[in-house]
Design an enzyme around this catalytic site. Structure first.
Site, short mmCIF file in Angstrom:
data_model
loop_
_atom_site.label_atom_id
_atom_site.label_comp_id
_atom_site.label_asym_id
_atom_site.label_seq_id
_atom_site.Cartn_x
_atom_site.Cartn_y
_atom_site.Cartn_z
N HIS A 93 0.81 -1.22 0.00
CA HIS A 93 0.00 0.00 0.00
C HIS A 93 0.85 1.28 0.00
O HIS A 93 0.34 2.36 -0.26
CB HIS A 93 -0.91 0.00 1.24
CG HIS A 93 -2.35 0.25 0.95
ND1 HIS A 93 -2.90 0.26 -0.32
CD2 HIS A 93 -3.40 0.51 1.79
CE1 HIS A 93 -4.19 0.52 -0.24
NE2 HIS A 93 -4.52 0.68 1.02
N ASN A 106 -7.30 5.88 3.79
CA ASN A 106 -8.73 6.08 3.50
C ASN A 106 -9.18 7.54 3.60
O ASN A 106 -10.29 7.86 3.18
CB ASN A 106 -9.59 5.23 4.44
CG ASN A 106 -9.35 3.75 4.23
OD1 ASN A 106 -8.52 3.35 3.41
ND2 ASN A 106 -10.05 2.92 4.96
N ASP A 125 -0.57 2.42 -5.44
CA ASP A 125 -0.48 0.98 -5.67
C ASP A 125 -1.72 0.45 -6.40
O ASP A 125 -2.82 0.94 -6.20
CB ASP A 125 -0.33 0.25 -4.34
CG ASP A 125 -1.50 0.54 -3.39
OD1 ASP A 125 -2.29 -0.38 -3.12
OD2 ASP A 125 -1.64 1.68 -2.93
N ASN A 168 -9.28 2.81 -1.91
CA ASN A 168 -9.86 3.74 -0.92
C ASN A 168 -9.19 5.11 -0.90
O ASN A 168 -9.84 6.11 -0.61
CB ASN A 168 -9.86 3.12 0.47
CG ASN A 168 -10.89 2.01 0.59
OD1 ASN A 168 -11.91 2.03 -0.10
ND2 ASN A 168 -10.63 1.05 1.44
#
Length: 194
Positions: A24, A71, A96, A117
């Protein structure tokens, strides 16, 4: 061209040492590669992020690593872009993508969040999907039942890291190419693997 056109380049990731080498956090790593290339220090803490300022070919560049966790990335992007009056079309996001193999890049001019997200948050906060992005392949889940959160927070194997290193540098180059040459030419040059 306007004097000192301003561009914002954002690398997505999660703050904290425990996330450093996770899938991530490829966006953070790509923005670090870009900062190294430009001799730019990302060390100003403001707008719920860490950012740095430099210039490239008569343009002002702001490099941002949101510190909100993935997020809520859009909050940091919105605050900085609103302060510097940067339109979405001049905001490039590096992040990513699990639908691409490690080492692969895909450049897009705009589009939906595609289940990411961080991108979802940016679209929501900016009220626009019209920002260019550089997707960095991190590989698909090993099997369909594998928890997505566990996967994107996992680290790369040694062989994946070998593919990733050059891809992070190419992602940094692709961001600069979007600024100087536009998205279509950048797609032709950078989509896929080196």
């Amino acid at each position: 061209m306007k004097d000192q056109e301003t561009w914002l380049i954002v690398g997505l990731g999660n703050p904290g040492k425990e996330y450093d080498n996770t899938r991530h956090n490829c966006g953070f790593r790509a923005i670090d590669a870009l900062a190294d290339k430009l001799g730019c220090r990302i060390d100003k803490a403001k707008f719920q992020g860490l950012y740095g300022q430099c210039s490239y070919q008569d343009r002002k560049l702001l490099l941002l690593k949101p510190q909100t966790y993935m997020n809520l990335s859009g909050r940091s992007v919105l605050q900085l872009s609103a302060f510097f009056k940067i339109p979405p079309q001049q905001i490039i996001i590096l992040f990513d993508d699990i639908s691409l193999a490690p080492g692969m890049l895909r450049i897009r001019a705009n589009g939906s969040a595609g289940g990411h997200n961080g991108i979802k948050s940016i679209i929501q906060e900016l009220g626009s999907q019209d920002f260019p992005r550089v997707k960095i392949g991190v590989g698909a889940k090993p099997h369909p039942d594998y928890d997505l959160a566990d996967w994107v927070l996992s680290t790369f194997s040694a062989s994946e890291e070998q593919d990733l290193g050059p891809a992070l540098k190419r992602a940094a180059d692709a961001a600069l190419s979007i600024i100087t040459d536009g998205v279509p030419k950048t797609c032709n040059r950078f989509n896929g693997k080196a």
